[in-house]
Design a protein around this motif. Structure first.
Motif, PDB file in Angstrom:
ATOM      1  N   MET A 117       0.978  -1.139  -0.004  1.00  0.00           N
ATOM      2  CA  MET A 117      -0.055   0.091   0.053  1.00  0.00           C
ATOM      3  C   MET A 117       0.940   1.083   0.087  1.00  0.00           C
ATOM      4  O   MET A 117       1.689   1.380   0.798  1.00  0.00           O
ATOM      5  N   GLU A 118       0.394   2.247  -0.940  1.00  0.00           N
ATOM      6  CA  GLU A 118       0.985   3.614  -0.740  1.00  0.00           C
ATOM      7  C   GLU A 118       0.339   4.242   0.198  1.00  0.00           C
ATOM      8  O   GLU A 118      -0.718   4.486   0.011  1.00  0.00           O
ATOM      9  N   PRO A 119       1.043   5.276   0.654  1.00  0.00           N
ATOM     10  CA  PRO A 119       2.602   5.385   0.900  1.00  0.00           C
ATOM     11  C   PRO A 119       3.506   4.330   1.631  1.00  0.00           C
ATOM     12  O   PRO A 119       2.695   3.896   2.747  1.00  0.00           O
ATOM     13  N   LEU A 120       4.450   3.904   1.232  1.00  0.00           N
ATOM     14  CA  LEU A 120       5.192   2.613   1.980  1.00  0.00           C
ATOM     15  C   LEU A 120       5.583   3.346   3.532  1.00  0.00           C
ATOM     16  O   LEU A 120       5.917   4.422   3.407  1.00  0.00           O
ATOM     17  N   PRO A 121       5.876   2.419   4.399  1.00  0.00           N
ATOM     18  CA  PRO A 121       6.534   2.921   5.495  1.00  0.00           C
ATOM     19  C   PRO A 121       7.720   3.879   5.447  1.00  0.00           C
ATOM     20  O   PRO A 121       8.669   3.649   4.383  1.00  0.00           O
ATOM     21  N   LEU A 122       7.842   4.939   6.039  1.00  0.00           N
ATOM     22  CA  LEU A 122       9.071   5.721   6.169  1.00  0.00           C
ATOM     23  C   LEU A 122      10.182   5.154   6.055  1.00  0.00           C
ATOM     24  O   LEU A 122      11.257   5.632   5.327  1.00  0.00           O
ATOM     25  N   MET A 123      10.283   4.183   6.915  1.00  0.00           N
ATOM     26  CA  MET A 123      11.758   3.280   6.933  1.00  0.00           C
ATOM     27  C   MET A 123      12.073   2.708   5.782  1.00  0.00           C
ATOM     28  O   MET A 123      13.305   2.415   5.648  1.00  0.00           O
ATOM     29  N   PHE A 124      11.042   2.484   4.704  1.00  0.00           N
ATOM     30  CA  PHE A 124      11.618   2.052   3.427  1.00  0.00           C
ATOM     31  C   PHE A 124      11.681   3.047   2.436  1.00  0.00           C
ATOM     32  O   PHE A 124      12.565   2.942   1.612  1.00  0.00           O
ATOM     33  N   THR A 125      11.116   4.102   2.595  1.00  0.00           N
ATOM     34  CA  THR A 125      11.093   5.394   1.775  1.00  0.00           C
ATOM     35  C   THR A 125      12.320   6.117   1.774  1.00  0.00           C
ATOM     36  O   THR A 125      12.888   6.816   1.030  1.00  0.00           O
ATOM     37  N   ASN A 126      12.409   6.694   3.461  1.00  0.00           N
ATOM     38  CA  ASN A 126      13.684   7.635   3.746  1.00  0.00           C
ATOM     39  C   ASN A 126      14.144   7.006   4.976  1.00  0.00           C
ATOM     40  O   ASN A 126      13.724   7.760   6.134  1.00  0.00           O
ATOM     41  N   GLY A 127      15.078   6.093   4.914  1.00  0.00           N
ATOM     42  CA  GLY A 127      15.656   5.574   5.862  1.00  0.00           C
ATOM     43  C   GLY A 127      16.446   6.483   6.943  1.00  0.00           C
ATOM     44  O   GLY A 127      16.233   6.381   8.099  1.00  0.00           O
ATOM     45  N   PRO A 128      17.209   7.335   6.349  1.00  0.00           N
ATOM     46  CA  PRO A 128      18.020   8.331   7.245  1.00  0.00           C
ATOM     47  C   PRO A 128      17.018   9.292   8.177  1.00  0.00           C
ATOM     48  O   PRO A 128      17.239   9.276   9.201  1.00  0.00           O
ATOM     49  N   LEU A 129      15.703   9.887   7.540  1.00  0.00           N
ATOM     50  CA  LEU A 129      14.834  10.402   8.237  1.00  0.00           C
ATOM     51  C   LEU A 129      14.293   9.826   9.361  1.00  0.00           C
ATOM     52  O   LEU A 129      14.042  10.287  10.362  1.00  0.00           O
ATOM     53  N   TYR A 130      13.948   8.507   8.951  1.00  0.00           N
ATOM     54  CA  TYR A 130      13.373   7.478   9.871  1.00  0.00           C
ATOM     55  C   TYR A 130      14.305   7.276  11.084  1.00  0.00           C
ATOM     56  O   TYR A 130      14.027   7.524  12.429  1.00  0.00           O
ATOM     57  N   MET A 131      15.639   6.853  10.792  1.00  0.00           N
ATOM     58  CA  MET A 131      16.709   6.780  11.849  1.00  0.00           C
ATOM     59  C   MET A 131      16.802   8.364  12.717  1.00  0.00           C
ATOM     60  O   MET A 131      17.119   8.049  14.027  1.00  0.00           O
ATOM     61  N   ALA A 132      16.890   9.300  11.925  1.00  0.00           N
ATOM     62  CA  ALA A 132      16.914  10.592  12.884  1.00  0.00           C
ATOM     63  C   ALA A 132      15.713  10.710  13.723  1.00  0.00           C
ATOM     64  O   ALA A 132      16.111  11.315  14.779  1.00  0.00           O
ATOM     65  N   ILE A 133      14.474  10.613  13.209  1.00  0.00           N
ATOM     66  CA  ILE A 133      13.551  10.621  14.216  1.00  0.00           C
ATOM     67  C   ILE A 133      13.586   9.812  15.365  1.00  0.00           C
ATOM     68  O   ILE A 133      13.308   9.928  16.566  1.00  0.00           O
ATOM     69  N   ALA A 134      13.845   8.462  14.874  1.00  0.00           N
ATOM     70  CA  ALA A 134      14.217   7.490  16.080  1.00  0.00           C
ATOM     71  C   ALA A 134      15.214   7.924  17.028  1.00  0.00           C
ATOM     72  O   ALA A 134      15.060   7.658  18.229  1.00  0.00           O
ATOM     73  N   ALA A 135      16.366   8.475  16.421  1.00  0.00           N
ATOM     74  CA  ALA A 135      17.553   8.862  17.485  1.00  0.00           C
ATOM     75  C   ALA A 135      16.877  10.032  18.476  1.00  0.00           C
ATOM     76  O   ALA A 135      17.234  10.003  19.699  1.00  0.00           O
ATOM     77  N   LEU A 136      15.915  10.874  17.894  1.00  0.00           N
ATOM     78  CA  LEU A 136      15.428  11.875  18.828  1.00  0.00           C
ATOM     79  C   LEU A 136      14.510  11.166  19.948  1.00  0.00           C
ATOM     80  O   LEU A 136      14.416  11.519  21.251  1.00  0.00           O
ATOM     81  N   ILE A 137      13.655  10.225  19.460  1.00  0.00           N
ATOM     82  CA  ILE A 137      12.992   9.275  20.579  1.00  0.00           C
ATOM     83  C   ILE A 137      14.058   8.835  21.482  1.00  0.00           C
ATOM     84  O   ILE A 137      13.927   8.549  22.715  1.00  0.00           O
ATOM     85  N   GLY A 138      15.227   8.236  20.904  1.00  0.00           N
ATOM     86  CA  GLY A 138      16.034   7.655  21.837  1.00  0.00           C
ATOM     87  C   GLY A 138      16.681   8.457  22.784  1.00  0.00           C
ATOM     88  O   GLY A 138      17.140   8.147  23.879  1.00  0.00           O
TER      89      GLY A 138
END
Length: 225
Positions: A117-138
Motif C-alpha cells: 500500500m502507498e505510501p510505503l512506511p517511512l523506514m523503506f522510503t527515507n531511511g535516514p529521516l526515519y533513523m533521525a526521528i528514532a534517534a530523537l526518541i532515543g
C-alpha cells in the motif's frame, strides 16, 4: 520485498548525532565550570564553604557529574536506539522474513501495509529521516534511563538488561497487541515470534545505552564535607 539499508543509513545519521552529543556535553561542562568558578570566587570573598552550591545543596563536583551523566544518557539513548533499529531490521525483515512475511498464515493486511500500500512506511522510503526521528526518541529514552538509573541494578550489563526489560514490558508488549494483533489481524503464533525478537532488540538498546552511560552517578559522586 523491500528492507532497510542499516549500514548506509546509520553512517548518515550517527555522525551528526555524535557531533551533536559531543557539542552538548562540552557546552554542559563549560557552563558548569563557569558556574562553579563564579560560586567559588563568591564563597571565598564572603568566607563561605567553597564547594557548596547554595541552590541545590550539592558540591560543584557532584553537579558536574550530574550534567556529564545527563549528556551521556541523551547521547547514549540516541546511539542505542539506532543500533537496536539495525538489529530489528536484521531480525524482522531479513532473518525472520520467510517466517513472518512469506508465511501463508500471515495476515494479508500486514503484508499489504508494509510492502504494497502507498505510501510505503517511512523506514523503506527515507531511511535516514526515519533513523533521525528514532534517534530523537532515543534521547527521550536516555533521559528516562537517567531518571530511573539509581533504582536499576548495579553493574553495566545488569542495568542495561533491566532497562531493556522495562522497554519490552511497557513498549513492545502493548505495541504487538495493539497494532499487529488488534489492527492487522496477525496470528497469535507470529505475534509471539515477534515478541521474542523484541527481547533481543530491547536488550541491545539497554546494553548499548548502559555502556555509553558508564558508571552510576552515585558511584562517582563523593560526599560533601
Amino acid at each position: 520485498m523491500q528492507s532497510l539499508r542499516p549500514l548506509e543509513d546509520t553512517k548518515i545519521v550517527c555522525q551528526p548525532i555524535a557531533l551533536f552529543g559531543q557539542a552538548f556535553a562540552l557546552s554542559c561542562a563549560l557552563w558548569q565550570r563557569v558556574r562553579c568558578q563564579t560560586h567559588l570566587r563568591r564563597a571565598i570573598r564572603i568566607g563561605a564553604p567553597p564547594l557548596k552550591n547554595p541552590h541545590h545543596g550539592i558540591s560543584c563536583q557532584e553537579e558536574h557529574i550530574t550534567y556529564a551523566k545527563l549528556s551521556r544518557a541523551a547521547l547514549g539513548g540516541a546511539v542505542a536506539i539506532v543500533m537496536s533499529n539495525i538489529v530489528s531490521n536484521i531480525l524482522f525483515f531479513q532473518l525472520g522474513r520467510p517466517l513472518l512475511f512469506e508465511n501463508e498464515a500471515q495476515s494479508a493486511k500486514v503484508v499489504a501495509v508494509l510492502f504494497e500500500m502507498e505510501p510505503l512506511p517511512l523506514m523503506f522510503t527515507n531511511g535516514p529521516l526515519y533513523m533521525a526521528i528514532a534517534a530523537l526518541i532515543g534521547v527521550i529514552h536516555g533521559l528516562v534511563f537517567y531518571w530511573i538509573e539509581p533504582a536499576l541494578p548495579r553493574g553495566i550489563v545488569a542495568r542495561g538488561l533491566a532497562f531493556g526489560a522495562i522497554l519490552w514490558a511497557l513498549m513492545a508488549l502493548y505495541f504487538e497487541f495493539h497494532t499487529p494483533f488488534n489492527m492487522f489481524g496477525e496470528p497469535v503464533a507470529l505475534v509471539a515470534v515477534e515478541l521474542v525478537f523484541w527481547i533481543a532488540v530491547v536488550a541491545v538498546q539497554g546494553l548499548v545505552l548502559s555502556i555509553i552511560y558508564g558508571r552510576s552517578r552515585d558511584e562517582l559522586a563523593s560526599p560533601v564535607e
